[in-house]
Design a protein around this motif. Structure first.
Motif, PDB file in Angstrom:
ATOM      1  N   GLU A   1      83.578  12.612  48.406  1.00  0.00           N
ATOM      2  CA  GLU A   1      84.015  13.583  48.078  1.00  0.00           C
ATOM      3  C   GLU A   1      84.658  13.505  46.601  1.00  0.00           C
ATOM      4  O   GLU A   1      85.471  12.551  46.457  1.00  0.00           O
ATOM      5  CB  GLU A   1      85.184  13.977  49.020  1.00  0.00           C
ATOM      6  N   GLY A   2      84.634  14.414  45.661  1.00  0.00           N
ATOM      7  CA  GLY A   2      85.139  14.285  44.505  1.00  0.00           C
ATOM      8  C   GLY A   2      84.165  13.368  43.244  1.00  0.00           C
ATOM      9  O   GLY A   2      84.307  13.425  42.193  1.00  0.00           O
ATOM     10  N   LYS A   3      83.210  12.527  43.970  1.00  0.00           N
ATOM     11  CA  LYS A   3      82.188  12.022  43.067  1.00  0.00           C
ATOM     12  C   LYS A   3      81.483  12.988  42.210  1.00  0.00           C
ATOM     13  O   LYS A   3      81.090  14.067  42.704  1.00  0.00           O
ATOM     14  CB  LYS A   3      81.350  11.098  43.824  1.00  0.00           C
ATOM     15  N   ARG A   4      81.206  12.730  40.873  1.00  0.00           N
ATOM     16  CA  ARG A   4      80.424  13.665  40.213  1.00  0.00           C
ATOM     17  C   ARG A   4      79.145  13.552  40.377  1.00  0.00           C
ATOM     18  O   ARG A   4      78.506  12.747  40.829  1.00  0.00           O
ATOM     19  CB  ARG A   4      80.370  13.011  38.432  1.00  0.00           C
ATOM     20  N   SER A   5      78.486  14.551  40.285  1.00  0.00           N
ATOM     21  CA  SER A   5      77.018  14.966  40.552  1.00  0.00           C
ATOM     22  C   SER A   5      76.132  14.141  39.744  1.00  0.00           C
ATOM     23  O   SER A   5      75.166  13.744  40.174  1.00  0.00           O
ATOM     24  CB  SER A   5      76.682  16.242  40.862  1.00  0.00           C
ATOM     25  N   ARG A   6      76.604  14.162  38.353  1.00  0.00           N
ATOM     26  CA  ARG A   6      75.530  13.222  37.427  1.00  0.00           C
ATOM     27  C   ARG A   6      76.037  11.804  37.420  1.00  0.00           C
ATOM     28  O   ARG A   6      77.238  11.358  37.583  1.00  0.00           O
ATOM     29  CB  ARG A   6      76.142  13.796  36.158  1.00  0.00           C
ATOM     30  N   ALA A   7      75.022  10.785  37.741  1.00  0.00           N
ATOM     31  CA  ALA A   7      75.129   9.388  37.598  1.00  0.00           C
ATOM     32  C   ALA A   7      75.556   8.839  36.609  1.00  0.00           C
ATOM     33  O   ALA A   7      75.375   9.585  35.359  1.00  0.00           O
ATOM     34  CB  ALA A   7      74.000   8.938  38.169  1.00  0.00           C
ATOM     35  N   PHE A   8      76.356   7.762  36.572  1.00  0.00           N
ATOM     36  CA  PHE A   8      76.658   7.265  35.376  1.00  0.00           C
ATOM     37  C   PHE A   8      76.897   5.743  35.586  1.00  0.00           C
ATOM     38  O   PHE A   8      77.192   5.190  36.589  1.00  0.00           O
ATOM     39  CB  PHE A   8      77.973   7.883  34.730  1.00  0.00           C
ATOM     40  N   CYS A   9      76.964   4.962  34.257  1.00  0.00           N
ATOM     41  CA  CYS A   9      77.445   3.625  34.192  1.00  0.00           C
ATOM     42  C   CYS A   9      78.704   3.434  33.332  1.00  0.00           C
ATOM     43  O   CYS A   9      78.701   3.926  32.497  1.00  0.00           O
ATOM     44  CB  CYS A   9      76.311   2.902  33.805  1.00  0.00           C
ATOM     45  N   ALA A  10      79.555   2.735  34.091  1.00  0.00           N
ATOM     46  CA  ALA A  10      80.917   2.785  33.419  1.00  0.00           C
ATOM     47  C   ALA A  10      81.262   1.163  33.178  1.00  0.00           C
ATOM     48  O   ALA A  10      81.200   0.347  34.181  1.00  0.00           O
ATOM     49  CB  ALA A  10      82.017   3.431  34.179  1.00  0.00           C
ATOM     50  N   SER A  11      81.121   0.821  31.966  1.00  0.00           N
ATOM     51  CA  SER A  11      81.476  -0.605  31.345  1.00  0.00           C
ATOM     52  C   SER A  11      83.056  -0.529  31.335  1.00  0.00           C
ATOM     53  O   SER A  11      83.381  -0.216  30.348  1.00  0.00           O
ATOM     54  CB  SER A  11      80.770  -1.129  30.587  1.00  0.00           C
ATOM     55  N   VAL A  12      83.820  -1.167  32.176  1.00  0.00           N
ATOM     56  CA  VAL A  12      85.209  -1.026  32.129  1.00  0.00           C
ATOM     57  C   VAL A  12      85.553  -2.252  31.344  1.00  0.00           C
ATOM     58  O   VAL A  12      86.398  -2.261  30.705  1.00  0.00           O
ATOM     59  CB  VAL A  12      85.783  -0.902  33.494  1.00  0.00           C
ATOM     60  N   ARG A  13      85.163  -3.637  31.582  1.00  0.00           N
ATOM     61  CA  ARG A  13      85.392  -4.626  30.829  1.00  0.00           C
ATOM     62  C   ARG A  13      83.746  -5.328  30.788  1.00  0.00           C
ATOM     63  O   ARG A  13      83.064  -5.386  31.585  1.00  0.00           O
ATOM     64  CB  ARG A  13      86.167  -5.595  31.749  1.00  0.00           C
TER      65      ARG A  13
END
Ligand SMILES: [Zn+2]
Length: 505
Positions: free
Chosen positions: A270-282
């Motif tokens: 629930e609440g996850k964006r419908s558009r996929a993505f890659c998040a480089s946090v470190r």
């Protein structure tokens, strides 16, 4: 390296980490909003006038062609983007909040979250329903989203103009962001001309057969329905999605998780964006690949795309300076993402990892050829329009109709002027995609020459990608990379050849 640049690196990385972590939390559904202004306030020193001046001076003073100049350019580009983002943060927050809460009201009174619109339109088998949904979507966009975005683009141009790095906004993107917009625009015009006949023939054929729609009636929402291709879903079961792609990566000698750096997040939430993505946090230690599955072949293509980004970030050398891991020409990372997502146009790959066989496979590939052509033509038209939008020669009152003309002409689908501000990628990101398309074709050819047609399961190919390409981060531009790896310039020629080959299959 001057003290000033060393300072920018020191201030830059914690800022980018915090920003990226906040974006990941919201996109993955762990937080409902992002406090952009708070982040900018905490990292004010990274984005101060001093920081900008230091980057600008370093860029102007460095010897042409030196590593110092390369670093300074990336850092200045980041400063320009961040300074503009700081000014537009309030608008960006409004846009994110709008995106999450907007509701479409159909002419029969039904209501639908805006986030669901694209999926519902693509899935609508009844054409009247599809057009009704899209009309309501476009009206809402024109009324509520377009004004926010228009103001954002205006403010961004103002900020960049004030910073005085180049005569015009477009010059600044070319010189500081290393995106050769004008020469790319020339290539786009030629590509649109060269493929016009092929596009028209394929469009008439697909519309009639798949949707029963005549060419002259086709609208943008019909294009979404064409791309959906639900008839192949059985060959791409959701339960195989992640295992199949992990298996392929292992077969080519790559660790799908890059030694624990990459975290796959493909569960429904629930609440996850419908558009996929890659998040480089470190970078390279903590990279999230986030996908909310919708079912069917498009999930596979999306996971491959995001896996390409994740492998790039997760395998970057930790020894690279901040700017070559976090900044640089995003055509490169998009090129790696597309290198992987284009396996969905590779007969051998599909035969091995999906359930497609025989006549279905041939049909799927021909359709992929048409989709590819349509998308490249759409992006070419978008680039030309975005040059109109930011170039200052077309009066603002004429931009919506210019948008609709350019996009309709290129794709063969009627576009609405209502989308003239919503369908724009900030800072000419569309140009990165176009270069990425060109780059992936060159890389695939190079991989085939070195490791054969089935390079994607050759255990030597993965380590080559990892060590020769991914480890280098984004130190080089896409154009430089194509030269280093293949001795070739970025052009559309190999893409046209690929599309023609697919049509024959
Ligand atoms: Zn991407």
């Amino acid at each position: 390296m001057s003290d000033a640049l060393a300072r920018l690196r020191r201030l830059g990385e914690p800022f980018m980490q915090e920003l990226s972590r906040a974006q990941w939390m919201v996109g993955a559904g762990y937080a409902s909003e992002i406090d952009l202004r708070g982040i900018y306030a905490r990292h004010a020193a990274a984005l101060s006038d001093d920081s900008l001046a230091a980057a600008r001076e370093a860029w102007r003073d460095a010897a042409p062609g030196s590593e110092e100049q390369r670093s300074a350019r990336s850092l200045l580009d980041w400063q320009l983007e961040a300074q503009a983002s700081r000014v537009t943060a309030e608008l960006e927050e409004r846009e994110l909040a709008w995106d999450a809460s907007a509701v479409i009201t159909l002419d029969d009174g039904r209501r639908l979250p805006y986030q669901r619109a694209a999926i519902e339109i693509a899935n609508a088998t009844d054409r009247a329903e599809r057009l009704r949904l899209d009309r309501a979507r476009a009206a809402l966009v024109a009324r509520e989203l377009a004004p926010i975005r228009r103001e954002r683009f205006d403010r961004e141009r103002e900020v960049v103009a004030k910073l005085d790095v180049a005569p015009t906004y477009i010059d600044a993107i070319e010189q500081v962001s290393a995106l050769p917009l004008r020469s790319l625009a020339g290539q786009c015009e030629a590509f649109l001309r060269d493929t016009a006949d092929m596009s028209r023939e394929l469009l008439a054929h697909s519309l009639k057969r798949q949707l029963g729609v005549e060419v002259e009636d086709a609208q943008r929402s019909d294009g979404l329905a064409l791309s959906r291709a639900a008839e192949f879903d059985a060959a791409f079961p959701p339960s195989d999605l992640e295992p199949a792609i992990r298996r392929q990566l292992r077969e080519m000698g790559l660790d799908p998780e890059a030694g624990g750096h990459i975290i796959f997040d493909t569960a429904e939430r629930e609440g996850k964006r419908s558009r996929a993505f890659c998040a480089s946090v470190r970078i390279p230690e903590e990279v999230y690949l986030v996908l909310r599955p919708h079912g069917g072949a498009s999930d596979w293509q999306t996971l491959l795309h995001e896996a390409g980004h994740s492998l790039h970030f997760g395998n970057m050398s930790a020894a690279l300076p901040f700017e070559h891991r976090w900044l640089g020409d995003n055509s490169v990372t998009e090129g790696y993402a597309m290198l992987f997502d284009h396996r969905m146009q590779d007969a051998g790959w599909l035969r091995r990892y999906s359930g497609l066989r025989g006549a279905d496979l041939s049909r799927f590939l021909r359709r992929a050829a048409f989709g590819e052509l349509r998308f490249i033509r759409r992006y070419c038209a978008k680039l030309l329009y975005e040059l109109d939008l930011h170039g200052g020669e077309v009066p603002a009152s004429q931009l919506p109709s210019r948008y609709a003309e350019r996009l309709s002409e290129a794709t063969g689908f009627r576009y609405s002027p209502d989308d003239a501000y919503a369908d724009v990628d900030p800072r000419f990101y569309v140009g990165r995609y176009l270069q990425a398309w060109q780059l992936q074709a060159i890389l695939a050819t190079e991989l085939t020459e070195q490791f054969n047609d089935d390079w994607w399961r050759n255990p030597s190919a993965g380590p080559w990608l990892r060590d020769v390409l991914f480890a280098e981060g984004q130190r080089e531009t896409a154009g430089e990379l194509a030269q280093r790896v293949a001795g070739r310039d970025l052009t559309f020629a190999p893409l046209i050849a690929d599309i023609e080959r697919l049509i024959e299959s």
